[in-house]
Design an enzyme around this catalytic site. Structure first.
Site, PDB file in Angstrom:
ATOM      1  CG  HIS A  98      -0.634   0.306   2.494  1.00 36.99           C
ATOM      2  ND1 HIS A  98      -0.363  -0.654   3.441  1.00 36.99           N
ATOM      3  CD2 HIS A  98      -0.457   1.490   3.112  1.00 36.99           C
ATOM      4  CE1 HIS A  98      -0.026  -0.072   4.572  1.00 36.99           C
ATOM      5  NE2 HIS A  98      -0.075   1.234   4.410  1.00 36.99           N
ATOM      6  CG  ASP A 110       0.310  -4.062   2.791  1.00 32.85           C
ATOM      7  OD1 ASP A 110       0.892  -3.561   1.811  1.00 32.85           O
ATOM      8  OD2 ASP A 110      -0.529  -3.435   3.464  1.00 32.85           O
ATOM      9  CB  SER A 150       2.679   1.734   6.479  1.00 31.56           C
ATOM     10  OG  SER A 150       1.444   1.353   7.009  1.00 31.56           O
TER      11      SER A 150
HETATM   12  N1  ARG Z   1      -5.133   0.732   7.713  1.00 25.21           N
HETATM   13  C1  ARG Z   1      -3.844   0.892   7.112  1.00 25.21           C
HETATM   14  C2  ARG Z   1      -3.389   2.336   7.281  1.00 25.21           C
HETATM   15  O1  ARG Z   1      -3.905   3.067   8.009  1.00 25.21           O
HETATM   16  C3  ARG Z   1      -3.785   0.417   5.712  1.00 25.21           C
HETATM   17  C4  ARG Z   1      -4.545   1.204   4.699  1.00 25.21           C
HETATM   18  C5  ARG Z   1      -4.454   0.671   3.305  1.00 25.21           C
HETATM   19  N2  ARG Z   1      -5.409  -0.392   3.040  1.00 25.21           N
HETATM   20  C6  ARG Z   1      -6.737  -0.192   2.719  1.00 25.21           C
HETATM   21  N3  ARG Z   1      -7.503  -1.235   2.500  1.00 25.21           N
HETATM   22  N4  ARG Z   1      -7.275   0.993   2.583  1.00 25.21           N
HETATM   23  O2  ARG Z   1      -2.830   3.036   6.543  1.00 25.21           O
HETATM   24  N1  ASP Z   2      -1.598   1.410   8.098  1.00 25.10           N
HETATM   25  C1  ASP Z   2      -0.827   2.466   8.744  1.00 25.10           C
HETATM   26  C2  ASP Z   2       0.124   3.129   7.755  1.00 25.10           C
HETATM   27  O1  ASP Z   2      -0.113   3.101   6.574  1.00 25.10           O
HETATM   28  C3  ASP Z   2      -0.130   1.950   9.945  1.00 25.10           C
HETATM   29  C4  ASP Z   2      -0.978   2.132  11.155  1.00 25.10           C
HETATM   30  O2  ASP Z   2      -1.807   3.035  11.171  1.00 25.10           O
HETATM   31  O3  ASP Z   2      -0.754   1.392  12.116  1.00 25.10           O
HETATM   32  O4  ASP Z   2       1.052   3.810   8.121  1.00 25.10           O
END
Ligand code: ARG
Ligand code: ASP
Length: 726
Positions: free
Chosen positions: A88, A232, A662
């Site tokens: 991502h 990921d 991330s």
């Molecule tokens: N929750 C994670 C973050 O805050 C991953 C986000 C990317 N994935 C998604 N399905 N939107 O960034």
């Molecule tokens: N998914 C988050 C990021 O993209 C990581 C988190 O919020 O724990 O940085």
């Protein structure tokens, strides 16, 4: 005697509880690690010396950790500048290189030779060369420049702080060292300052990415969730000039020979193993007061949850009715649910662990301490914060409602109105040439807005619902001016108003736009265009709210600085970690599962068995690639399986991470790479305000799964050979 004994026992209990409660909390600065946390890390199982992690006079693990782009982290894993990060985090680059013929998002991408690696203009990778405490320097500069700082805002101003950082480094030094950047950032709300000397590499090439059915497996349904089965990760390479220095993209550039790279452990992890993460966490609110906790809960998060629920419900209905709409809106839906889900998690934690009370106790502790010392300034600061939060609450509510409900939720609130306005004045001036030029641009603007992923029918339905709710919750006299028409012409019926906008506005459809450009071109058609009026009126209201709220900013920031100064004075400067601010941090803890609810116990490790359990070929989020199924059937896991024969996918740890972490390397007690951080569980996102020992977990893709996908699934043995596997 009994009293004494009782006190003594509860003392021990308290001590043990507080140790186990807080042992894993914190995002620590590397240059203070030795004094602050190194002994605790040793006690938890760390096998390294402090200088193996951070060494200002030589190379150390931190030299293998990079900021990837502006919002992610990555790690160097070979002597040839190979970098791992999340799928991502590489998503934008992978998407940019994707076409219908080469759909790398869909099918994955693997460069088998360096010549096949793909450049990504705009993407950078940043190393932190040096970290210095410059608090005294900044204070003396602030004193020197006080006359120019009539508003008293320099102490937090990025442009001011970076100017004095350049001054300190010297323009000559910066000029001689292309790619070297210096930055001074405020810490503890402006009570301390650290300077970072960085090296920014701008030639970063895409080397490999799994298909989204691995890299984004589970997509939005699984986002913020455990148990998780997402691979990921993606792979990049840093290029430099022949001397190893940063250089703009050039085919002449060669792979960077880095100072340091991580070796990789294939031995896997066990519950309670030591784990640590280095990376660039973005924002936390550790020093919130009780009033700010409630403000966040009752205004920011509640508005977000409420308005997005309405938006997503309508969107999803339309997506489920029509597969074409589903493709159009899946990214918008994903973006919306990502922070919706985290707002729910944050509020859950605020209630469950009563964060307002926790912060209140901290405030009371400071007040009692200050009273003993006869200082009044901290009580004053807390009073100020309480008052400002109270005074700005209505404005803040309106601001959040407008942002979530209208500016963001109503797509046509973002129609590009600038060229339309210019066009109207060209018409008024009868400037034919200017008119021709602008009308082409306007048409281009229109199709950039109404692009392949825009569906006016969906926008109409979502907007009607959001505008109605906004009108219900915001008093009429406090709504944007253009809303008046909804009352005067449509009896307050938002749906009819929205229909009318689409029927009559030049932005209502391509037909309307063409009809205007080819037909009756009078300036009034633009000046009175109701959708343009709507969009401009919403923008004006947003600007006005921003301005009204800004009045509170300076006194608020000052009061916060004072409050945090008090906490540091009371507990000692080394007792607390500073809030995350996109600077390099270390967090440590243990590999560990958790109990989300009574009688439910989550293991810390998932396996490919779980991918097969979730498989659903009719749901794009849970499609499993044929090749992966085949490897699973044959149990063809190479050297990457667990001792019991199952193939690992992801694991959880008690480390304290947030957005920006991330892609961060997760390392074992010997500093070897065991995984790549990519998410948290939704029960743990409240950790941005207060660490949650029992609920908060980092979600990490197991490095064995990464290697398995590269080696067995993609057959990119060239990359495996490049890395140092142990
Ligand atoms: N929750 C994670 C973050 O805050 C991953 C986000 C990317 N994935 C998604 N399905 N939107 O960034
Ligand atoms: N998914 C988050 C990021 O993209 C990581 C988190 O919020 O724990 O940085």
């Amino acid at each position: 005697m009994i009293m004494y004994k009782k006190k003594f026992i509860s003392g021990i209990v308290l001590f043990v509880v507080s140790l186990s409660l807080f042992a894993d909390e914190g995002m620590w600065m590397l240059h203070l690690l030795k004094q602050q946390k190194y002994p605790e890390m040793k006690a938890l199982g760390l096998k390294l010396q402090d200088y193996d992690i951070y060494n200002p006079n030589g190379s150390s693990l931190k030299d293998a950790v990079v900021q990837f782009g502006n919002g992610c982290t990555g790690e160097v894993v070979s002597s040839q500048g190979l970098v791992l990060t999340n799928h991502h985090c590489g998503y934008g680059s992978i998407q940019n290189h994707s076409t219908l013929e080469h759909n790398y998002l869909e099918d994955g991408f693997w460069a088998l030779t360096p010549a096949q690696e793909l450049p990504n203009p705009g993407l950078t990778v940043t190393f932190i060369d040096k970290i210095d405490d410059v608090t005294d320097y900044v204070k003396s500069c602030l004193k020197r420049d006080a006359a120019k700082d009539s508003l008293g805002v320099f102490y937090l101003s990025p442009s001011y702080l970076n100017a004095i950082a350049r001054e300190k480094a010297g323009e000559a030094f910066l000029k001689e060292n292309y790619g070297t950047v210096v930055e001074i950032k405020p810490f503890y709300d402006g009570n301390q300052y650290f300077m970072f000397t960085k090296k920014v590499y701008a030639d970063v090439r895409l080397v490999g990415a799994p298909p989204s059915s691995i890299g984004k497996f589970g997509a939005d349904t699984d986002n913020w969730m455990w148990p998780r089965h997402t691979g990921d990760f993606s792979v990049f390479r840093i290029y430099a000039d022949k001397n190893g220095n940063p250089a703009p993209y050039s085919p002449e550039n060669i792979p960077l020979k880095p100072k340091r790279w991580l070796s990789i452990s294939t031995k896997g992890v066990q519950q309670n193993d030591f784990a640590m993460i280095m990376g660039f966490p973005g924002t936390t609110n550790q020093y919130f007061t009780s009033w700010e906790v409630l403000e966040k809960r009752n205004i920011d998060n509640d508005v977000r949850i409420h308005m997005r629920e309405i938006r997503q419900k309508v969107m999803l209905e339309e997506m489920l009715k029509d597969p074409a709409v589903k493709i159009q809106y899946s990214a918008k839906y994903a973006g919306s649910t990502n922070s919706y889900k985290s707002a729910i998690g944050a509020n859950w934690a605020i209630d469950k662990r009563d964060f307002a009370l926790t912060k209140q106790q901290q405030q009371d502790r400071l007040l009692a301490w200050a009273k003993k010392n006869g200082t009044k300034e901290y009580a004053q600061a807390l009073n100020d914060i309480e008052m400002i939060v109270e005074q700005r609450s209505d404005l803040r509510f309106r601001d959040r409602m407008l942002y979530e409900g209208i500016s963001r939720g109503v797509e046509f609130a973002s129609i590009p109105t600038r060229n339309a306005d210019l066009l109207a004045s060209a018409l008024q001036k009868n400037d034919q040439q200017e008119f021709e030029k602008l009308s082409t641009e306007l048409l281009n603007d229109f199709y950039r807005f109404a692009n392949k992923d825009y569906n006016p029918m969906v926008d109409k339905k979502v907007s009607s619902a959001l505008i109605s709710e906004y009108m219900r919750l915001i008093p009429r006299e406090k709504q944007p001016e253009a809303f008046d028409e909804i009352y005067t012409r449509f009896d307050g019926d938002a749906a009819r108003y929205v229909d009318y906008l689409f029927e009559t506005s030049i932005f209502g459809s391509g037909q309307n736009m063409k009809k205007f450009l080819e037909g009756n071109r009078i300036p009034e058609a633009i000046l009175n265009d109701p959708m343009i009026r709507f969009a401009e009126s919403v923008k004006a209201e947003a600007a006005s709210l921003k301005q009204q709220l800004a009045v509170f900013d300076r006194p608020f920031d000052k009061a916060r600085q004072k409050y945090v100064q008090g906490i540091l004075a009371m507990d000692g400067a080394l007792a607390h970690f500073p809030d995350a601010n996109l600077t390099l941090r270390l967090t440590y803890g243990k590999v560990k599962g958790y109990r989300p609810r009574d009688a439910v116990n989550y293991d810390p490790q998932t396996t490919v068995d779980g991918i097969m359990e979730k498989e659903d070929s009719t749901n794009w989020e849970f499609v499993v690639p044929e090749k992966l199924k085949e490897l699973y059937r044959k149990k063809d896991f190479g050297r990457y399986a667990m001792p019991d024969g199952r193939m690992p996918v992801a694991f959880t740890a008690t480390t304290h991470t947030t957005g920006g972490n991330s892609g961060s390397p997760v390392m074992n007690a010997k500093g070897e790479l065991i995984g790549i951080n990519f998410d948290r569980n939704w029960e743990g996102v409240g950790g941005d305000i207060q660490y949650l020992p029992d609920y908060q977990r980092s979600i990490i893709v197991d490095i064995r799964y990464v290697l398995f996908v590269i080696d067995k699934f993609a057959g990119a043995k060239n990359l495996i050979r490049e890395m140092e596997l142990r």
